[in-house]
Design a protein around this motif. Sequence first.
Motif, PDB file in Angstrom:
ATOM      1  N   PRO A 188      10.343  11.700  -2.138  1.00 30.91           N
ATOM      2  CA  PRO A 188       9.111  12.434  -1.515  1.00 30.91           C
ATOM      3  C   PRO A 188       7.916  11.782  -1.428  1.00 30.91           C
ATOM      4  O   PRO A 188       8.260  11.720  -3.031  1.00 30.91           O
ATOM      5  CB  PRO A 188       9.833  14.205  -1.830  1.00 30.91           C
ATOM      6  CG  PRO A 188      10.748  13.959  -2.558  1.00 30.91           C
ATOM      7  CD  PRO A 188      11.816  12.663  -2.583  1.00 30.91           C
ATOM      8  N   ILE A 189       7.323  11.801  -1.370  1.00 26.99           N
ATOM      9  CA  ILE A 189       5.321  12.049  -2.348  1.00 26.99           C
ATOM     10  C   ILE A 189       4.983  13.336  -3.038  1.00 26.99           C
ATOM     11  O   ILE A 189       4.754  12.865  -3.834  1.00 26.99           O
ATOM     12  CB  ILE A 189       5.196  11.174  -1.375  1.00 26.99           C
ATOM     13  CG1 ILE A 189       5.354  10.308  -0.423  1.00 26.99           C
ATOM     14  CG2 ILE A 189       3.639  10.845  -1.405  1.00 26.99           C
ATOM     15  CD1 ILE A 189       4.150   9.512   1.015  1.00 26.99           C
ATOM     16  N   ASN A 190       5.931  13.981  -2.382  1.00 24.84           N
ATOM     17  CA  ASN A 190       5.433  15.730  -2.527  1.00 24.84           C
ATOM     18  C   ASN A 190       6.498  16.434  -2.510  1.00 24.84           C
ATOM     19  O   ASN A 190       7.242  15.885  -2.016  1.00 24.84           O
ATOM     20  CB  ASN A 190       4.073  15.892  -2.002  1.00 24.84           C
ATOM     21  CG  ASN A 190       3.788  15.947  -0.441  1.00 24.84           C
ATOM     22  OD1 ASN A 190       5.093  16.319   0.179  1.00 24.84           O
ATOM     23  ND2 ASN A 190       3.046  15.560  -0.681  1.00 24.84           N
ATOM     24  N   SER A 191       6.928  17.583  -3.043  1.00 22.67           N
ATOM     25  CA  SER A 191       7.592  18.057  -2.916  1.00 22.67           C
ATOM     26  C   SER A 191       7.944  18.906  -1.466  1.00 22.67           C
ATOM     27  O   SER A 191       8.424  19.271  -1.155  1.00 22.67           O
ATOM     28  CB  SER A 191       8.057  19.437  -4.025  1.00 22.67           C
ATOM     29  OG  SER A 191       6.013  20.682  -2.859  1.00 22.67           O
ATOM     30  N   ILE A 201      16.247  -5.601   1.568  1.00 25.66           N
ATOM     31  CA  ILE A 201      15.731  -5.608   1.209  1.00 25.66           C
ATOM     32  C   ILE A 201      14.490  -5.026   1.028  1.00 25.66           C
ATOM     33  O   ILE A 201      13.241  -5.315   1.605  1.00 25.66           O
ATOM     34  CB  ILE A 201      15.600  -5.103  -0.991  1.00 25.66           C
ATOM     35  CG1 ILE A 201      16.783  -5.686  -1.378  1.00 25.66           C
ATOM     36  CG2 ILE A 201      14.912  -4.310  -1.711  1.00 25.66           C
ATOM     37  CD1 ILE A 201      16.980  -5.726  -3.330  1.00 25.66           C
ATOM     38  N   SER A 202      13.884  -3.168   2.019  1.00 26.19           N
ATOM     39  CA  SER A 202      13.131  -3.294   1.995  1.00 26.19           C
ATOM     40  C   SER A 202      12.246  -1.622   1.690  1.00 26.19           C
ATOM     41  O   SER A 202      13.667  -1.129   1.110  1.00 26.19           O
ATOM     42  CB  SER A 202      13.430  -3.485   3.481  1.00 26.19           C
ATOM     43  OG  SER A 202      14.376  -2.259   4.354  1.00 26.19           O
ATOM     44  N   THR A 203      11.478  -1.389   2.220  1.00 27.02           N
ATOM     45  CA  THR A 203      10.621  -0.229   1.601  1.00 27.02           C
ATOM     46  C   THR A 203       9.625   0.084   2.866  1.00 27.02           C
ATOM     47  O   THR A 203       9.240  -0.938   3.117  1.00 27.02           O
ATOM     48  CB  THR A 203       9.935  -0.269   0.497  1.00 27.02           C
ATOM     49  OG1 THR A 203       8.706  -0.966   0.450  1.00 27.02           O
ATOM     50  CG2 THR A 203      10.543  -0.148  -1.192  1.00 27.02           C
ATOM     51  N   GLN A 204       9.542   1.426   2.904  1.00 26.79           N
ATOM     52  CA  GLN A 204       8.460   1.446   3.818  1.00 26.79           C
ATOM     53  C   GLN A 204       8.311   2.841   3.988  1.00 26.79           C
ATOM     54  O   GLN A 204       9.201   4.152   3.042  1.00 26.79           O
ATOM     55  CB  GLN A 204       8.905   1.392   5.358  1.00 26.79           C
ATOM     56  CG  GLN A 204      10.563   1.864   5.609  1.00 26.79           C
ATOM     57  CD  GLN A 204      10.653   2.292   7.274  1.00 26.79           C
ATOM     58  OE1 GLN A 204      11.407   0.987   7.171  1.00 26.79           O
ATOM     59  NE2 GLN A 204      10.198   2.737   8.224  1.00 26.79           N
ATOM     60  N   ALA A 205       7.153   3.301   4.354  1.00 24.43           N
ATOM     61  CA  ALA A 205       6.448   4.503   4.124  1.00 24.43           C
ATOM     62  C   ALA A 205       6.513   5.397   5.445  1.00 24.43           C
ATOM     63  O   ALA A 205       7.048   4.976   6.419  1.00 24.43           O
ATOM     64  CB  ALA A 205       4.594   4.669   4.334  1.00 24.43           C
ATOM     65  N   GLU A 206       7.203   6.691   5.337  1.00 28.12           N
ATOM     66  CA  GLU A 206       7.387   7.677   6.483  1.00 28.12           C
ATOM     67  C   GLU A 206       7.912   9.208   6.721  1.00 28.12           C
ATOM     68  O   GLU A 206       8.155   9.574   5.259  1.00 28.12           O
ATOM     69  CB  GLU A 206       9.519   7.054   6.724  1.00 28.12           C
ATOM     70  CG  GLU A 206      10.231   7.764   7.667  1.00 28.12           C
ATOM     71  CD  GLU A 206      11.984   7.546   7.952  1.00 28.12           C
ATOM     72  OE1 GLU A 206      12.390   8.521   7.442  1.00 28.12           O
ATOM     73  OE2 GLU A 206      11.834   6.012   8.117  1.00 28.12           O
ATOM     74  N   ALA A 207       6.915   9.551   7.168  1.00 27.83           N
ATOM     75  CA  ALA A 207       6.330  10.788   7.031  1.00 27.83           C
ATOM     76  C   ALA A 207       5.953  11.088   5.467  1.00 27.83           C
ATOM     77  O   ALA A 207       4.794  10.059   5.235  1.00 27.83           O
ATOM     78  CB  ALA A 207       7.222  11.918   7.747  1.00 27.83           C
ATOM     79  N   ASP A 208       6.471  11.993   5.213  1.00 27.86           N
ATOM     80  CA  ASP A 208       5.958  11.597   3.691  1.00 27.86           C
ATOM     81  C   ASP A 208       7.070  12.270   2.544  1.00 27.86           C
ATOM     82  O   ASP A 208       7.276  12.286   1.291  1.00 27.86           O
ATOM     83  CB  ASP A 208       5.892  13.268   3.475  1.00 27.86           C
ATOM     84  CG  ASP A 208       4.697  14.066   4.172  1.00 27.86           C
ATOM     85  OD1 ASP A 208       4.657  15.216   4.159  1.00 27.86           O
ATOM     86  OD2 ASP A 208       3.467  13.674   4.363  1.00 27.86           O
ATOM     87  N   CYS A 209       7.196  11.143   2.853  1.00 30.14           N
ATOM     88  CA  CYS A 209       8.251   9.881   1.643  1.00 30.14           C
ATOM     89  C   CYS A 209       8.066   8.612   1.820  1.00 30.14           C
ATOM     90  O   CYS A 209       7.900   8.076   2.728  1.00 30.14           O
ATOM     91  CB  CYS A 209       9.735   9.974   2.502  1.00 30.14           C
ATOM     92  SG  CYS A 209      10.901  11.706   2.824  1.00 30.14           S
ATOM     93  N   GLY A 247       0.412  -1.246  -0.234  1.00 30.04           N
ATOM     94  CA  GLY A 247       0.076  -0.111   0.267  1.00 30.04           C
ATOM     95  C   GLY A 247       0.678   0.827  -0.091  1.00 30.04           C
ATOM     96  O   GLY A 247       0.482   2.275   0.298  1.00 30.04           O
ATOM     97  N   LEU A 248       1.585   0.957  -0.191  1.00 31.12           N
ATOM     98  CA  LEU A 248       2.811   2.498  -0.360  1.00 31.12           C
ATOM     99  C   LEU A 248       2.736   3.189  -1.474  1.00 31.12           C
ATOM    100  O   LEU A 248       2.173   3.307  -2.654  1.00 31.12           O
ATOM    101  CB  LEU A 248       4.439   1.889  -1.239  1.00 31.12           C
ATOM    102  CG  LEU A 248       5.247   1.208   0.057  1.00 31.12           C
ATOM    103  CD1 LEU A 248       6.367   0.907  -0.846  1.00 31.12           C
ATOM    104  CD2 LEU A 248       5.331   2.223   1.313  1.00 31.12           C
TER     105      LEU A 248
END
Length: 534
Positions: A527-530, A452-460, A414-415
């Motif tokens: 970043p998910i946004n600027s 190898i991992s991914t995760q949501a962190e704040a707005d990144c 769900g990233l």
Amino acid sequence: MWTDTLNSTQVPAEVMRKWQEIVDLLADILNVPSALIMRVEPPNIKVFVSSESKGNPYEPDEAACLNTGLYCETVMNTRRPLIVPDALQDEAWKSNPDIKLGMISYLGVPISWPDGEIFGTICVLDRKSNEYSELYLRLLLQWRDVLQADLRSIATMQREIEQREAKIRRLVDANIIGIVTWNVEGQILDANSEFLRIVGYDQHDLLSGRVSWVDMTPPEWRDRDALTISELKNKRAVQPYEKEYIRKNGGRVPVLIGVENLEGTEGQGVAFVLDLTERKRAETEARESERRFRNMQTELAHANRLATLGQLTASIAHEVKQPITAALLNTQTAQRFLTRQQPDIEKAKKAIDRAVLNGMRVSEVVDRTHALVRKEPVRKDRLEINEAISEVIGLTRGEALKNGVQVRTQLAEGLPVIQGSRVQMQQVMLNLIVNAVEAMSQMSDGRRELLISTQAEADCVLVAVRDSGPGLPEDAIERAFEAFYTTKSSGLGMGLSICRSIVEDHGGQLRAAANVPKGAAFQFTVPINSDCPA
């Protein structure tokens, strides 16, 4: 066109033996001297299978011209059964050529391919007047159905073989890298367009035999080639190595070459050749001026991708060759199931399905490689980072296995979708994975693990690559991102510098740290946004 192909299709030996039994039984049951399976091969019709009965005047492969009034011509033209009780008493048949052989009575039915085109006939002939009962006609029709079932299997097999061969040919002709088959005498047996482009020859040169592995190799490289041939005798593949070819115009071209034995052949092999001209040019220019390449970052990034993929040539070749071989074996398995006395259509279908899946697997590997090789303007689109990472893992899987590295993933579900360049993000992952695998390959003991991992962190979105290798010295952690700094015995030392530039261009940051309990950890944010902090 398909009918032309079927008309020239060879009937397998197992099917021919079954058909021989059928005509022998027919001649015996009907008590006639001749039972035949005829096959049309315009402009002739020939005796395809002939009963081994006493007094049979027809020999296999005996041919007659069409439009000569044969019984079988009428059957093929009308596509209906034909009974001629006594040709001598029938004005329509008195001039029939079969009468010259003493065959005055006839019973025959048409045989068709699955597309409705005529294959020929199955028939019986007698030297005496014969009314041929309804029961005999039904028997002949039953055998005709058996023959047509065999033809359906043959046509399906032929279609699958042609589709498989076309798919493999498309993969070769994709021209991502040069592909060439050769023998130990130095002859080039076949080559794709990319290889011919690299060495400056064309298909006419190839067909005329003017393209020789030995003649194209400069004298100083021939000992290395001889060593490669020697190594291949003891193992199926050798490590990729750099060499040069002499082009048709006399110039030289640097290449990276991976070589493997060709399975199922004696003294033949396949080579995968990558043109290093651009990479070599980039290396030279990079050493001349760091500033210059700080301002042509896209070009150097592309050269770095080529260099990294060059290291993976053998693994990519294995990833392509393995499913091609599996597809071939599955097709051969299907052929065996189809040519049994009692064809096993279900098992044959499953084998063909497996062949198709392997072909799709090859296509996926080619598509991934092609995306990373091609040079195009940087474009940032909506990007699912997990999907992009998974493709790179698939591309480097062979390299990891070869070096005994176990790859594990922890990709968060769900990233959010990010804005970024798919090719550039994959280049970052490609560099980090290849570096980690190479570092762990130098270890003499201990587990070799890559997480190898991914995760949501704040707005990144945070991406991390952790290995269990020797790690980085404390004073080398920051210097690792400096241009031309490297701890390797070979290489430009530009990979991590380019990766950091790419990440920063996306508004994120790339960091290195010690992994716990050992190894190195590289992680970067996108970043998910600027508004995302670096």
